[in-house]
Design a protein around this motif. Structure first.
Motif, PDB file in Angstrom:
ATOM      1  N   ILE A  14       0.857  -1.201   0.000  1.00  0.00           N
ATOM      2  CA  ILE A  14       0.000   0.000   0.000  1.00  0.00           C
ATOM      3  C   ILE A  14       0.886   1.241   0.000  1.00  0.00           C
ATOM      4  N   GLU A  15       1.897   1.255   0.855  1.00  0.00           N
ATOM      5  CA  GLU A  15       2.809   2.407   0.939  1.00  0.00           C
ATOM      6  C   GLU A  15       3.524   2.661  -0.379  1.00  0.00           C
ATOM      7  N   GLU A  72      -0.028   8.009  -4.526  1.00  0.00           N
ATOM      8  CA  GLU A  72      -1.363   8.329  -3.996  1.00  0.00           C
ATOM      9  C   GLU A  72      -2.461   8.134  -5.042  1.00  0.00           C
ATOM     10  N   LEU A 129      -3.066   4.426  -6.380  1.00  0.00           N
ATOM     11  CA  LEU A 129      -3.670   3.498  -5.432  1.00  0.00           C
ATOM     12  C   LEU A 129      -5.176   3.412  -5.654  1.00  0.00           C
ATOM     13  N   SER A 144      -6.908  -0.057  -4.080  1.00  0.00           N
ATOM     14  CA  SER A 144      -7.632   0.476  -2.914  1.00  0.00           C
ATOM     15  C   SER A 144      -8.941  -0.273  -2.695  1.00  0.00           C
ATOM     16  N   HIS A 198     -12.626   6.194   2.319  1.00  0.00           N
ATOM     17  CA  HIS A 198     -11.245   6.537   2.621  1.00  0.00           C
ATOM     18  C   HIS A 198     -10.882   7.900   2.048  1.00  0.00           C
ATOM     19  N   ASN A 215     -10.149   8.812  -0.819  1.00  0.00           N
ATOM     20  CA  ASN A 215      -9.003   8.736  -1.731  1.00  0.00           C
ATOM     21  C   ASN A 215      -7.722   9.242  -1.076  1.00  0.00           C
ATOM     22  N   SER A 216      -7.556   8.858   0.168  1.00  0.00           N
ATOM     23  CA  SER A 216      -6.379   9.230   0.945  1.00  0.00           C
ATOM     24  C   SER A 216      -5.613   7.977   1.336  1.00  0.00           C
ATOM     25  N   LYS A 217      -4.385   7.871   0.844  1.00  0.00           N
ATOM     26  CA  LYS A 217      -3.559   6.718   1.208  1.00  0.00           C
ATOM     27  C   LYS A 217      -3.321   6.700   2.715  1.00  0.00           C
TER      28      LYS A 217
END
Length: 167
Positions: free
Chosen positions: A35-36, A40, A43, A55, A86, A88-90
Motif C-alpha cells: 500500500i505504501e 497516492e 492506489l 484500494s 477513505h 481517496n487518501s492513502k
C-alpha cells in the motif's frame, strides 16, 4: 490413561494458534508496504485488464478480516461490507489497515483452540471451519497482493519482497 492413535491425531498440531497469527500478521506487514509503495493517485485509479484498483481490493480485505474475526468470536452473523470511505487518501487507508491489525491481535486471543475445527457459516453465506475461514482471509490477501505487484511493476515500481515479513 494413554491416548489412542485416533485421539492423538485429533489433538496433534503442526503450528500453534500464535504461530498462525504471526504468519498472518507477517503477510499483513508485506501488504502494508505494498500500500505504501503506491503513488497516492494510482492506489485509487490504476487498473489493468478490468481489475479493480488496489484500494478497492484493500477495502475488501478490511471488510473481511476484522468483521470475520468478530463474527467468529461473538457468534453473531453480520453482513459482509466491502466499501469504506477513505476519501481517496492513502494515509486514511494505512490508518484503517493499522487499526485492523491491532483489532486482529485483540480478537485472536478470544478464539479458543477447540473452535478452530468448529464449522461456521461466515457472513451468513460462507460455510467452513473457523480454521478454513482464517486460511481464506490469508489466501485472499495474498491473491490481491499479487495483483498489486503486477500494478506496481506496470508503474515501474519494484514491489516489496514477499518473503520479508518481519519488517
Amino acid at each position: 490413561m494413554e491416548k489412542t492413535m485416533e485421539q492423538q491425531k485429533e489433538t496433534a498440531q503442526i503450528i500453534t494458534s500464535s504461530q498462525l497469527l504471526e504468519h498472518w500478521q507477517g503477510h499483513r506487514r508485506v501488504t502494508r508496504r505494498v500500500i505504501e509503495a503506491f503513488p497516492e493517485k494510482e492506489l485509487f485509479t490504476h487498473s489493468i485488464g478490468g481489475m479493480r484498483p488496489f484500494s478497492e481490493m484493500v477495502n475488501e480485505l478490511l471488510g473481511i478480516a476484522v468483521p470475520g474475526l468478530q463474527e467468529i468470536v461473538s457468534g453473531k452473523t453480520t453482513e459482509l461490507k466491502e466499501h469504506f470511505d477513505h476519501g481517496n487518501s492513502k494515509a486514511r487507508v494505512l490508518e484503517a489497515w493499522d487499526k485492523s491489525t491491532e483489532e486482529i491481535n485483540s480478537l485472536w486471543g478470544k478464539i479458543k483452540l477447540e473452535r478452530f475445527q468448529e464449522n461456521i457459516v461466515l457472513f451468513g453465506q460462507y460455510e467452513g471451519s473457523v480454521q478454513s475461514s482464517i486460511f481464506y482471509f490469508i489466501d485472499n490477501e495474498i491473491h490481491h497482493r499479487g495483483q498489486a505487484y503486477v500494478y506496481l511493476r506496470s508503474l515501474g515500481i519494484e514491489p516489496p519482497f514477499f518473503w520479508e515479513r518481519d519488517k
